[in-house]
Motif scaffolding. Sequence first.
Motif, PDB file in Angstrom:
ATOM      1  N   GLU A 181      13.255   1.453   2.859  1.00  0.00           N
ATOM      2  CA  GLU A 181      12.346   1.304   1.720  1.00  0.00           C
ATOM      3  C   GLU A 181      10.915   1.103   2.195  1.00  0.00           C
ATOM      4  N   LEU A 182      10.728   0.291   3.234  1.00  0.00           N
ATOM      5  CA  LEU A 182       9.393   0.071   3.790  1.00  0.00           C
ATOM      6  C   LEU A 182       8.808   1.370   4.318  1.00  0.00           C
ATOM      7  N   LEU A 183       9.600   2.149   5.033  1.00  0.00           N
ATOM      8  CA  LEU A 183       9.102   3.410   5.591  1.00  0.00           C
ATOM      9  C   LEU A 183       8.661   4.373   4.494  1.00  0.00           C
ATOM     10  N   ILE A 184       9.428   4.440   3.410  1.00  0.00           N
ATOM     11  CA  ILE A 184       9.083   5.350   2.322  1.00  0.00           C
ATOM     12  C   ILE A 184       7.847   4.846   1.581  1.00  0.00           C
ATOM     13  N   MET A 185       7.700   3.529   1.438  1.00  0.00           N
ATOM     14  CA  MET A 185       6.484   2.970   0.830  1.00  0.00           C
ATOM     15  C   MET A 185       5.253   3.327   1.656  1.00  0.00           C
ATOM     16  N   ILE A 186       5.372   3.199   2.986  1.00  0.00           N
ATOM     17  CA  ILE A 186       4.245   3.552   3.861  1.00  0.00           C
ATOM     18  C   ILE A 186       3.894   5.027   3.697  1.00  0.00           C
ATOM     19  N   ASP A 187       4.924   5.870   3.660  1.00  0.00           N
ATOM     20  CA  ASP A 187       4.687   7.308   3.521  1.00  0.00           C
ATOM     21  C   ASP A 187       4.015   7.626   2.189  1.00  0.00           C
ATOM     22  N   ALA A 188       4.430   6.946   1.125  1.00  0.00           N
ATOM     23  CA  ALA A 188       3.829   7.176  -0.192  1.00  0.00           C
ATOM     24  C   ALA A 188       2.345   6.808  -0.184  1.00  0.00           C
ATOM     25  N   CYS A 189       2.007   5.691   0.460  1.00  0.00           N
ATOM     26  CA  CYS A 189       0.602   5.272   0.534  1.00  0.00           C
ATOM     27  C   CYS A 189      -0.219   6.238   1.383  1.00  0.00           C
ATOM     28  N   ARG A 190       0.366   6.713   2.475  1.00  0.00           N
ATOM     29  CA  ARG A 190      -0.357   7.654   3.345  1.00  0.00           C
ATOM     30  C   ARG A 190      -0.657   8.949   2.604  1.00  0.00           C
ATOM     31  N   ARG A 191       0.318   9.437   1.848  1.00  0.00           N
ATOM     32  CA  ARG A 191       0.134  10.689   1.114  1.00  0.00           C
ATOM     33  C   ARG A 191      -0.764  10.508  -0.108  1.00  0.00           C
ATOM     34  N   ALA A 192      -0.974   9.231  -0.499  1.00  0.00           N
ATOM     35  CA  ALA A 192      -1.887   8.948  -1.608  1.00  0.00           C
ATOM     36  C   ALA A 192      -3.295   8.650  -1.114  1.00  0.00           C
ATOM     37  N   SER A 193      -3.558   8.932   0.171  1.00  0.00           N
ATOM     38  CA  SER A 193      -4.896   8.824   0.774  1.00  0.00           C
ATOM     39  C   SER A 193      -5.406   7.397   0.865  1.00  0.00           C
ATOM     40  N   ALA A 194      -4.509   6.436   1.132  1.00  0.00           N
ATOM     41  CA  ALA A 194      -4.957   5.071   1.396  1.00  0.00           C
ATOM     42  C   ALA A 194      -5.773   5.052   2.683  1.00  0.00           C
ATOM     43  N   LYS A 195      -6.834   4.260   2.701  1.00  0.00           N
ATOM     44  CA  LYS A 195      -7.699   4.209   3.879  1.00  0.00           C
ATOM     45  C   LYS A 195      -7.004   3.527   5.039  1.00  0.00           C
ATOM     46  N   ASN A 196      -6.421   2.334   4.788  1.00  0.00           N
ATOM     47  CA  ASN A 196      -5.670   1.593   5.804  1.00  0.00           C
ATOM     48  C   ASN A 196      -4.382   1.075   5.185  1.00  0.00           C
ATOM     49  N   ILE A 197      -3.306   1.140   5.954  1.00  0.00           N
ATOM     50  CA  ILE A 197      -2.004   0.674   5.480  1.00  0.00           C
ATOM     51  C   ILE A 197      -1.505  -0.392   6.449  1.00  0.00           C
ATOM     52  N   THR A 198      -1.303  -1.595   5.939  1.00  0.00           N
ATOM     53  CA  THR A 198      -0.780  -2.695   6.746  1.00  0.00           C
ATOM     54  C   THR A 198       0.609  -3.055   6.256  1.00  0.00           C
ATOM     55  N   ALA A 199       1.591  -3.003   7.139  1.00  0.00           N
ATOM     56  CA  ALA A 199       2.950  -3.418   6.808  1.00  0.00           C
ATOM     57  C   ALA A 199       3.069  -4.914   7.047  1.00  0.00           C
ATOM     58  N   VAL A 200       3.197  -5.688   5.970  1.00  0.00           N
ATOM     59  CA  VAL A 200       3.367  -7.136   6.068  1.00  0.00           C
ATOM     60  C   VAL A 200       4.866  -7.403   6.121  1.00  0.00           C
ATOM     61  N   ILE A 201       5.342  -7.787   7.309  1.00  0.00           N
ATOM     62  CA  ILE A 201       6.782  -7.945   7.540  1.00  0.00           C
ATOM     63  C   ILE A 201       7.049  -9.410   7.874  1.00  0.00           C
ATOM     64  N   PRO A 202       7.280 -10.259   6.867  1.00  0.00           N
ATOM     65  CA  PRO A 202       7.531 -11.683   7.151  1.00  0.00           C
ATOM     66  C   PRO A 202       8.706 -11.895   8.092  1.00  0.00           C
ATOM     67  N   TYR A 203       9.750 -11.071   7.952  1.00  0.00           N
ATOM     68  CA  TYR A 203      10.878 -11.119   8.882  1.00  0.00           C
ATOM     69  C   TYR A 203      11.108  -9.716   9.418  1.00  0.00           C
ATOM     70  N   PHE A 204      11.011  -9.572  10.741  1.00  0.00           N
ATOM     71  CA  PHE A 204      11.152  -8.272  11.388  1.00  0.00           C
ATOM     72  C   PHE A 204      12.578  -8.119  11.897  1.00  0.00           C
ATOM     73  N   GLY A 205      13.372  -7.322  11.172  1.00  0.00           N
ATOM     74  CA  GLY A 205      14.746  -7.074  11.596  1.00  0.00           C
ATOM     75  C   GLY A 205      14.813  -6.253  12.863  1.00  0.00           C
ATOM     76  N   TYR A 206      15.936  -6.315  13.535  1.00  0.00           N
ATOM     77  CA  TYR A 206      16.185  -5.642  14.807  1.00  0.00           C
ATOM     78  C   TYR A 206      15.365  -6.226  15.957  1.00  0.00           C
ATOM     79  N   ALA A 207      14.671  -7.340  15.719  1.00  0.00           N
ATOM     80  CA  ALA A 207      13.845  -7.928  16.778  1.00  0.00           C
ATOM     81  C   ALA A 207      14.686  -8.505  17.912  1.00  0.00           C
ATOM     82  N   ARG A 208      15.945  -8.825  17.642  1.00  0.00           N
ATOM     83  CA  ARG A 208      16.786  -9.384  18.704  1.00  0.00           C
ATOM     84  C   ARG A 208      17.180  -8.334  19.735  1.00  0.00           C
ATOM     85  N   ALA A 209      17.164  -7.066  19.354  1.00  0.00           N
ATOM     86  CA  ALA A 209      17.478  -5.985  20.296  1.00  0.00           C
ATOM     87  C   ALA A 209      16.193  -5.556  20.983  1.00  0.00           C
ATOM     88  N   ASP A 210      15.604  -6.467  21.763  1.00  0.00           N
ATOM     89  CA  ASP A 210      14.283  -6.224  22.358  1.00  0.00           C
ATOM     90  C   ASP A 210      14.337  -5.971  23.860  1.00  0.00           C
TER      91      ASP A 210
END
Length: 396
Positions: A145-174
């Motif tokens: 869902e986050l990836l598709i939201m980012i893509d939607a903003c990029r295609r809508a010509s947003a100047k800057n897109i910041t992903a605010v991720i309070p909890y970053f999943g998959y971080a344990r596989a580092d």
Amino acid sequence: MASLALPGSFLATSKPRPCRYAAGDSIIRCNVAEPLRFNKENGGSSMALQINGDSSFNNLWTANQVRRFPVPHAQNDTRLRIFSGTANPALSQEIACYMGLELGKIMIKRFADGEIYVQLQESVRGCDVYLVQPTCPPANENLMELLIMIDACRRASAKNITAVIPYFGYARADRKTQGRESIAAKLVANLITEAGADRVLACDLHSGQSMGYFDIPVDHVHGQPVILDYLASKTICSDDLVVVSPDVGGVARARAFAKKLSDAPLAIVDKRRHGHNVAEVMNLIGDVRGKVAVMVDDMIDTAGTIAKGAALLHQEGAREVYACTTHAVFSPPAIERLSSGLFQEVIITNTIPVAEQNYFPQLTILSVANLLGETIWRVHDDCAGGFEPYSGLGID
């Protein structure tokens, strides 16, 4: 004896309650049990908070209020937009409330086969867009869902897109600890970057090296100031306090936490892990006899590590045990383990939403909305966070 001395606190209340959310100018409390306090009747002693012998710090603590600082921002800035995913809409609303903004209008739905559809309901052309979406369980759904939201903003010509991720999943596989393993944290970082994000704002990553997996700027903030302020509001005698790391890998985090709690002593639980989500406690390094032990970790998943650590602390003579963590993943059987009586209090933040049926009397939820909201303002204003009272934000 002296009580806790906490420099540079961020959020403070004089009458804390379990399951509280601090947002904006008010505190919303859930009707869970009262937190246990230390006083003369149950063996503890307390004095007024002091910083370097200065008791004027107490003037900042007023009943039922959140400490607020001047926020010199143009709150009618139409170039800043905040959108929320479906993972944690309550936290997104609190962030927007703190910033004096409205959440952007967005439509997110699922097709019959489970595919995710995202459409922005307002223009973001030339705007500085912030997408609030933790990749908490169900991790794959929320990440996609986050990836598709980012893509939607990029295609809508947003100047800057910041992903605010309070909890970053998959971080344990580092990292690779054995052959033929994937480093999923790097893969997810690549996905977020390729989707079109210009920046990432994350809270308490599992390990610092995860920031290096991104090829875009990462603002890494910590939930510790919120938890430290809550602990400072409790009248725990500093002479009775010891900070405990539940494993060797968390020693640096626990040491930093102990330093801010009047430079409290440190203890370490030595554990041997036989598999994922399976832990066995082996030994305790440090003295906890007769002490109030505060166990510090970045997340609680199944609670196996922290529960076995708490049992060991009680065996070694600890008077009471507190658990403090930023991310409450709470996979079964975490609730049963945490509510079994091993802990005086379990203190978490709302980076991950906790279902109401998972509340238990010892649970206290603190909000990181003000922390994230202030960070967003500073990133938007190209302002560093190197001065008080926000020096703990971790923004370079």
